[in-house]
Design a protein around this motif. Structure first.
Motif, PDB file in Angstrom:
ATOM      1  N   LEU A   1      43.724  51.960  35.099  1.00 50.16           N
ATOM      2  CA  LEU A   1      42.995  52.497  36.243  1.00 50.16           C
ATOM      3  C   LEU A   1      41.874  51.571  36.697  1.00 50.16           C
ATOM      4  CD1 LEU A   1      42.657  56.222  35.092  1.00 50.16           C
ATOM      5  CD2 LEU A   1      44.399  55.213  36.592  1.00 50.16           C
ATOM      6  N   PHE A   2      41.499  50.619  35.865  1.00 48.29           N
ATOM      7  CA  PHE A   2      40.392  49.722  36.180  1.00 48.29           C
ATOM      8  C   PHE A   2      40.933  48.319  36.412  1.00 48.29           C
ATOM      9  CE2 PHE A   2      38.714  53.140  33.561  1.00 48.29           C
ATOM     10  CZ  PHE A   2      37.645  53.577  34.324  1.00 48.29           C
ATOM     11  N   SER A   3      40.910  47.906  37.658  1.00 43.10           N
ATOM     12  CA  SER A   3      41.414  46.585  38.012  1.00 43.10           C
ATOM     13  C   SER A   3      40.346  45.538  37.720  1.00 43.10           C
ATOM     14  CB  SER A   3      41.796  46.535  39.492  1.00 43.10           C
ATOM     15  OG  SER A   3      42.204  45.246  39.867  1.00 43.10           O
ATOM     16  N   PRO A   4      40.633  44.553  36.873  1.00 39.69           N
ATOM     17  CA  PRO A   4      39.634  43.515  36.581  1.00 39.69           C
ATOM     18  C   PRO A   4      39.359  42.659  37.808  1.00 39.69           C
ATOM     19  CG  PRO A   4      41.770  42.912  35.658  1.00 39.69           C
ATOM     20  CD  PRO A   4      41.920  44.306  36.203  1.00 39.69           C
ATOM     21  N   VAL A   5      38.138  42.158  37.904  1.00 35.15           N
ATOM     22  CA  VAL A   5      37.739  41.285  39.005  1.00 35.15           C
ATOM     23  C   VAL A   5      37.327  39.941  38.424  1.00 35.15           C
ATOM     24  CG1 VAL A   5      36.154  40.947  40.936  1.00 35.15           C
ATOM     25  CG2 VAL A   5      36.958  43.243  40.375  1.00 35.15           C
ATOM     26  N   LEU A   6      37.834  38.887  39.036  1.00 32.02           N
ATOM     27  CA  LEU A   6      37.504  37.539  38.588  1.00 32.02           C
ATOM     28  C   LEU A   6      36.546  36.907  39.581  1.00 32.02           C
ATOM     29  CD1 LEU A   6      37.997  35.050  36.767  1.00 32.02           C
ATOM     30  CD2 LEU A   6      39.887  34.459  38.280  1.00 32.02           C
ATOM     31  N   LEU A   7      35.376  36.487  39.099  1.00 26.82           N
ATOM     32  CA  LEU A   7      34.411  35.757  39.922  1.00 26.82           C
ATOM     33  C   LEU A   7      34.595  34.276  39.637  1.00 26.82           C
ATOM     34  CD1 LEU A   7      31.257  38.010  39.376  1.00 26.82           C
ATOM     35  CD2 LEU A   7      32.916  38.084  41.252  1.00 26.82           C
ATOM     36  N   THR A   8      34.924  33.499  40.640  1.00 31.13           N
ATOM     37  CA  THR A   8      35.238  32.084  40.447  1.00 31.13           C
ATOM     38  C   THR A   8      34.003  31.215  40.678  1.00 31.13           C
ATOM     39  OG1 THR A   8      35.926  31.816  42.759  1.00 31.13           O
ATOM     40  CG2 THR A   8      37.609  32.496  41.186  1.00 31.13           C
ATOM     41  N   GLY A   9      34.122  29.953  40.265  1.00 35.97           N
ATOM     42  CA  GLY A   9      32.997  29.026  40.342  1.00 35.97           C
ATOM     43  C   GLY A   9      32.590  28.659  41.747  1.00 35.97           C
ATOM     44  N   ASP A  10      33.496  28.858  42.728  1.00 36.30           N
ATOM     45  CA  ASP A  10      33.150  28.494  44.106  1.00 36.30           C
ATOM     46  C   ASP A  10      32.557  29.661  44.881  1.00 36.30           C
ATOM     47  OD1 ASP A  10      35.363  30.079  44.394  1.00 36.30           O
ATOM     48  OD2 ASP A  10      36.614  28.587  45.381  1.00 36.30           O
ATOM     49  N   GLY A  11      32.189  30.748  44.166  1.00 35.22           N
ATOM     50  CA  GLY A  11      31.535  31.872  44.814  1.00 35.22           C
ATOM     51  C   GLY A  11      32.472  32.924  45.357  1.00 35.22           C
ATOM     52  N   THR A  12      33.762  32.747  45.210  1.00 28.88           N
ATOM     53  CA  THR A  12      34.726  33.740  45.676  1.00 28.88           C
ATOM     54  C   THR A  12      35.125  34.640  44.511  1.00 28.88           C
ATOM     55  OG1 THR A  12      36.600  32.267  45.229  1.00 28.88           O
ATOM     56  CG2 THR A  12      35.604  32.161  47.425  1.00 28.88           C
ATOM     57  N   SER A  13      35.835  35.717  44.844  1.00 32.97           N
ATOM     58  CA  SER A  13      36.298  36.641  43.812  1.00 32.97           C
ATOM     59  C   SER A  13      37.773  36.934  44.022  1.00 32.97           C
ATOM     60  CB  SER A  13      35.497  37.946  43.851  1.00 32.97           C
ATOM     61  OG  SER A  13      35.685  38.605  45.098  1.00 32.97           O
ATOM     62  N   TYR A  14      38.404  37.348  42.945  1.00 33.04           N
ATOM     63  CA  TYR A  14      39.829  37.670  42.990  1.00 33.04           C
ATOM     64  C   TYR A  14      40.066  38.976  42.253  1.00 33.04           C
ATOM     65  CZ  TYR A  14      44.658  37.595  41.279  1.00 33.04           C
ATOM     66  OH  TYR A  14      45.944  37.931  40.937  1.00 33.04           O
ATOM     67  N   ARG A  15      40.701  39.929  42.921  1.00 29.54           N
ATOM     68  CA  ARG A  15      41.041  41.198  42.301  1.00 29.54           C
ATOM     69  C   ARG A  15      42.564  41.334  42.300  1.00 29.54           C
ATOM     70  NH1 ARG A  15      38.350  46.021  41.498  1.00 29.54           N
ATOM     71  NH2 ARG A  15      36.584  45.285  42.745  1.00 29.54           N
ATOM     72  N   PRO A  16      43.200  41.279  41.134  1.00 28.06           N
ATOM     73  CA  PRO A  16      44.656  41.386  41.088  1.00 28.06           C
ATOM     74  C   PRO A  16      45.123  42.744  41.609  1.00 28.06           C
ATOM     75  CG  PRO A  16      43.721  41.571  38.891  1.00 28.06           C
ATOM     76  CD  PRO A  16      42.597  41.171  39.795  1.00 28.06           C
ATOM     77  N   VAL A  17      46.257  42.731  42.271  1.00 26.99           N
ATOM     78  CA  VAL A  17      46.770  43.948  42.897  1.00 26.99           C
ATOM     79  C   VAL A  17      47.838  44.609  42.038  1.00 26.99           C
ATOM     80  CG1 VAL A  17      47.931  44.894  44.924  1.00 26.99           C
ATOM     81  CG2 VAL A  17      46.245  43.052  45.194  1.00 26.99           C
ATOM     82  N   SER A  18      48.836  43.847  41.663  1.00 31.71           N
ATOM     83  CA  SER A  18      49.962  44.408  40.920  1.00 31.71           C
ATOM     84  C   SER A  18      49.642  44.516  39.438  1.00 31.71           C
ATOM     85  CB  SER A  18      51.211  43.552  41.113  1.00 31.71           C
ATOM     86  OG  SER A  18      51.055  42.301  40.470  1.00 31.71           O
ATOM     87  N   GLU A  19      50.428  45.292  38.733  1.00 28.46           N
ATOM     88  CA  GLU A  19      50.266  45.440  37.293  1.00 28.46           C
ATOM     89  C   GLU A  19      50.501  44.105  36.591  1.00 28.46           C
ATOM     90  OE1 GLU A  19      52.461  47.837  33.632  1.00 28.46           O
ATOM     91  OE2 GLU A  19      52.405  48.733  35.642  1.00 28.46           O
TER      92      GLU A  19
END
Length: 259
Positions: free
Chosen positions: A56-74
């Motif tokens: 239920l908790f989608s991990p969020v990745l904060l990258t070194g260039d100031g952007t973020s990535y939230r995976p969508v699929s399992e």
């Protein structure tokens, strides 16, 4: 989990029995200096089974260039957790083992000739790599890990792409109006069937944003100087030594497709 001190000392004592040259050979195949992605994936799946709310908790990745990535699929969430788990194991276990091993070898008189002798004995490397390996390893011996990383990381990419060509899988993609290199991650995927752990580790260290992504960090100058510390330098050198334990033969294109 903590590792008993007597087990750690037995591990180092095994290296102490051998010459520096033999120690480098052992390092190239040492299972303790190896990430097993299949084993880690099984651990991630086990954790998902134990903690039913994890999904239920989608991990969020904060990258070194100031952007973020939230995976969508399992699958994307699992891959991100796998990378984070692998990075944690690498930083915890390797920082202890490889750092101490290299310090002991330095104290015994580890030289540039020892390092070059081990690496250039493998057909993974060729004569064109020598100036880069020699310069980079001099930096490592001087503990200039920033310069070492900036020399070795681009050369590792060159070596990966050359290995793909040797297997009959060129890394140049032809477009109607231009040609360009395929992504380094795709090139590493081509090589993974040769030795999964080695090329998974290279992907984690060079391109995975949830890992270290050194290729991206160096190409775009995303990190400050203190990011290139001893752990980064020692782990990069482990990758080079690990590659020297491989022998790669040319394969016809039809037989070299990754599984």
């Amino acid at each position: 989990a903590e590792v008993p001190g007597d087990e750690v000392e037995r591990y180092f004592a095994e290296y102490e029995r051998h010459s520096i040259e033999k120690c480098l050979q052992i390092m190239s195949i040492d299972p303790q200096l190896r990430i097993d992605p299949d084993s880690l994936l099984a651990q991630v799946k086990e954790m998902e089974g134990k903690f039913i709310f994890w999904a239920l908790f989608s991990p969020v990745l904060l990258t070194g260039d100031g952007t973020s990535y939230r995976p969508v699929s399992e699958e994307e969430q699992r891959n991100l957790r796998l990378s984070e788990h692998a990075k944690l194991q690498m930083s915890a276990r390797w920082q202890l083992l490889s750092g101490e091993l290299f310090e002991r070898l330095r104290a015994r008189g580890l030289t540039l000739d020892h390092l070059l002798g081990q690496v250039l004995s493998s057909n993974v490397f060729d004569v064109s790599d020598r100036p880069f390996l020699e310069r980079g390893m001099r930096f490592w011996l001087e503990r200039d890990y920033l310069s070492f990383a900036h020399v070795i990381v681009p050369r590792l990419e060159r070596i990966v792409r050359r290995l793909c060509r040797r297997l009959g899988r060129p890394t140049l993609s032809f477009q109607p109006d231009r040609s360009q290199q395929i992504q380094l991650e795709s090139a590493l995927a081509i090589l993974e069937p040769l030795e999964k752990a080695t090329f998974y580790e290279l992907r984690l260290f060079l391109v995975d944003p949830a890992g270290y992504a050194l290729r991206h960090a160096i190409a775009h100058s995303l990190e400050e100087a203190d990011a290139y510390n001893q752990f980064v330098g020692d782990t990069l050198l482990v990758q080079v030594v690990r590659l020297s334990g491989l022998t790669v033969s040319a394969t016809p294109p039809a037989a070299s497709r990754p599984r």
